[in-house]
Design an enzyme around this catalytic site. Structure first.
Site, PDB file in Angstrom:
ATOM      1  N   HIS A 189      -8.307   4.537   4.386  1.00  0.00           N
ATOM      2  CA  HIS A 189      -7.356   4.148   5.416  1.00  0.00           C
ATOM      3  C   HIS A 189      -6.890   5.446   6.069  1.00  0.00           C
ATOM      4  O   HIS A 189      -7.252   6.535   5.643  1.00  0.00           O
ATOM      5  CB  HIS A 189      -6.156   3.443   4.795  1.00  0.00           C
ATOM      6  CG  HIS A 189      -6.491   2.169   4.066  1.00  0.00           C
ATOM      7  ND1 HIS A 189      -6.722   0.975   4.709  1.00  0.00           N
ATOM      8  CD2 HIS A 189      -6.620   1.897   2.745  1.00  0.00           C
ATOM      9  CE1 HIS A 189      -6.954   0.026   3.820  1.00  0.00           C
ATOM     10  NE2 HIS A 189      -6.911   0.557   2.615  1.00  0.00           N
ATOM     11  N   CYS A 191     -12.164  -0.700   3.352  1.00  0.00           N
ATOM     12  CA  CYS A 191     -11.609  -1.175   2.081  1.00  0.00           C
ATOM     13  C   CYS A 191     -11.987  -2.628   1.788  1.00  0.00           C
ATOM     14  O   CYS A 191     -13.145  -2.917   1.496  1.00  0.00           O
ATOM     15  CB  CYS A 191     -10.097  -0.945   2.103  1.00  0.00           C
ATOM     16  SG  CYS A 191      -9.356  -1.012   0.461  1.00  0.00           S
ATOM     17  N   ARG A 207      -5.570   0.788 -10.636  1.00  0.00           N
ATOM     18  CA  ARG A 207      -5.621   0.816  -9.177  1.00  0.00           C
ATOM     19  C   ARG A 207      -5.833   2.252  -8.698  1.00  0.00           C
ATOM     20  O   ARG A 207      -5.221   3.179  -9.241  1.00  0.00           O
ATOM     21  CB  ARG A 207      -4.313   0.235  -8.636  1.00  0.00           C
ATOM     22  CG  ARG A 207      -4.159   0.263  -7.149  1.00  0.00           C
ATOM     23  CD  ARG A 207      -2.977  -0.581  -6.704  1.00  0.00           C
ATOM     24  NE  ARG A 207      -3.333  -1.991  -6.714  1.00  0.00           N
ATOM     25  CZ  ARG A 207      -3.944  -2.614  -5.701  1.00  0.00           C
ATOM     26  NH1 ARG A 207      -4.255  -1.961  -4.595  1.00  0.00           N
ATOM     27  NH2 ARG A 207      -4.241  -3.889  -5.787  1.00  0.00           N
TER      28      ARG A 207
HETATM   29  N1  GLN Z   1      -7.642  -6.291  -2.240  1.00  0.00           N
HETATM   30  C1  GLN Z   1      -8.605  -5.245  -2.342  1.00  0.00           C
HETATM   31  C2  GLN Z   1      -8.476  -4.365  -3.588  1.00  0.00           C
HETATM   32  O1  GLN Z   1      -7.397  -4.182  -4.122  1.00  0.00           O
HETATM   33  C3  GLN Z   1      -8.574  -4.385  -1.086  1.00  0.00           C
HETATM   34  C4  GLN Z   1      -7.307  -3.624  -0.863  1.00  0.00           C
HETATM   35  C5  GLN Z   1      -7.221  -2.947   0.505  1.00  0.00           C
HETATM   36  O2  GLN Z   1      -7.912  -3.310   1.451  1.00  0.00           O
HETATM   37  N2  GLN Z   1      -6.342  -1.960   0.631  1.00  0.00           N
HETATM   38  O3  GLN Z   1      -9.473  -3.841  -4.031  1.00  0.00           O
END
Ligand code: GLN
EC number: 6.3.5.13
Length: 236
Positions: A194, A94, A128
């Site tokens: 994840h 990520c 998101r």
């Molecule tokens: N901050 C980054 C995003 O929102 C990565 C988030 C994460 O590693 N879960 O894209």
């Protein structure tokens, strides 16, 4: 620790390691030990330089501010870049994909220069991406569907030197509308999954271990619990 011990770098777990991503290093260690290899996890905190001598490296996800701290540290101590340069396998989860790219923009619109191991750039998307993600792998050596949990706002665009890890069958993935998930460039592999990703995807764990050991294959492991977890997650 003997000379043949496989040393697994857990890079900056104090700032990068959301959703139990540190578990990826634990899975690598356990699958190596089950094949009779000595294996140890080497934690590399923000207070220490990154060594270039380890056999395999894992980096986890992070929020924007933690991600920025990690980026600065990796630029200051380029042990990871040196290890990748000699072909050591690296798993980036990520935010770590974004950190290892040319640059990324945070949700507040600030552009941060990355480490440059991946030919990718990342910009925040309107929505998101949160939820289960599944893909069909696109790289030689992987044939089983990949499964994980994604939570990111950044959308990652691949340049010509970066190959996708998989094609999305469920969820969002890299998030720029190309239906792709993850990135592979040389020995460095990134995914938005994840889970931890390697607990859910044992084939991917062995892919990295094979490269760390310099072997083409490893003896299979009978782990019904892992098979059951995969069945449940792929059905979800
Ligand atoms: N901050 C980054 C995003 O929102 C990565 C988030 C994460 O590693 N879960 O894209």
């Amino acid at each position: 620790m003997s000379e043949s011990t496989i040393r697994i770098g857990l890079v900056l777990p104090d700032v990068m390691g959301t959703y139990g991503d540190g578990g990826n290093a634990v899975v690598l260690r356990q699958r190596a030990r089950m094949r009779g290899h000595d294996a140890e996890i080497v934690e590399i905190p923000l207070t220490e330089p990154v060594p270039n001598s380890l056999d395999v490296y894992t980096l986890g996800g992070a929020e924007d501010s933690a991600q920025r701290l990690a980026t600065r540290h990796l630029q200051r101590y380029p042990g990871l870049q040196e290890a990748a340069g000699r072909g050591a396998p690296v798993l980036a989860i990520c935010a770590a994909i974004q950190v290892l790219g040319h640059w990324y923009e945070t949700s507040s619109g600030e552009r941060v220069d990355g480490v440059g191991l991946f030919d990718v750039t990342t910009s925040p998307q309107d929505k998101r991406a949160i939820g289960e993600v599944a893909t069909q792998p696109l790289i030689p050596g992987l044939s089983q569907p990949l499964t994980g949990f994604e939570n990111h706002r950044g959308g990652t665009k691949l340049g010509g030197d970066a190959k996708p890890l998989g094609r999305v069958t469920k969820g969002v993935g890299n998030g720029v509308g190309d239906g792709l998930e993850g990135v592979v460039q040389g020995s460095v592999l990134g995914t938005y999954m994840h889970g931890p990703a390697l607990a859910r995807n044992p084939e991917l764990a062995d892919y990295l271990l094979c490269r760390a050991l310099g072997v083409d294959s490893l003896p299979p492991l009978e782990l019904p619990e892992v098979d059951q977890l995969r069945r449940e997650r792929l059905r979800a």
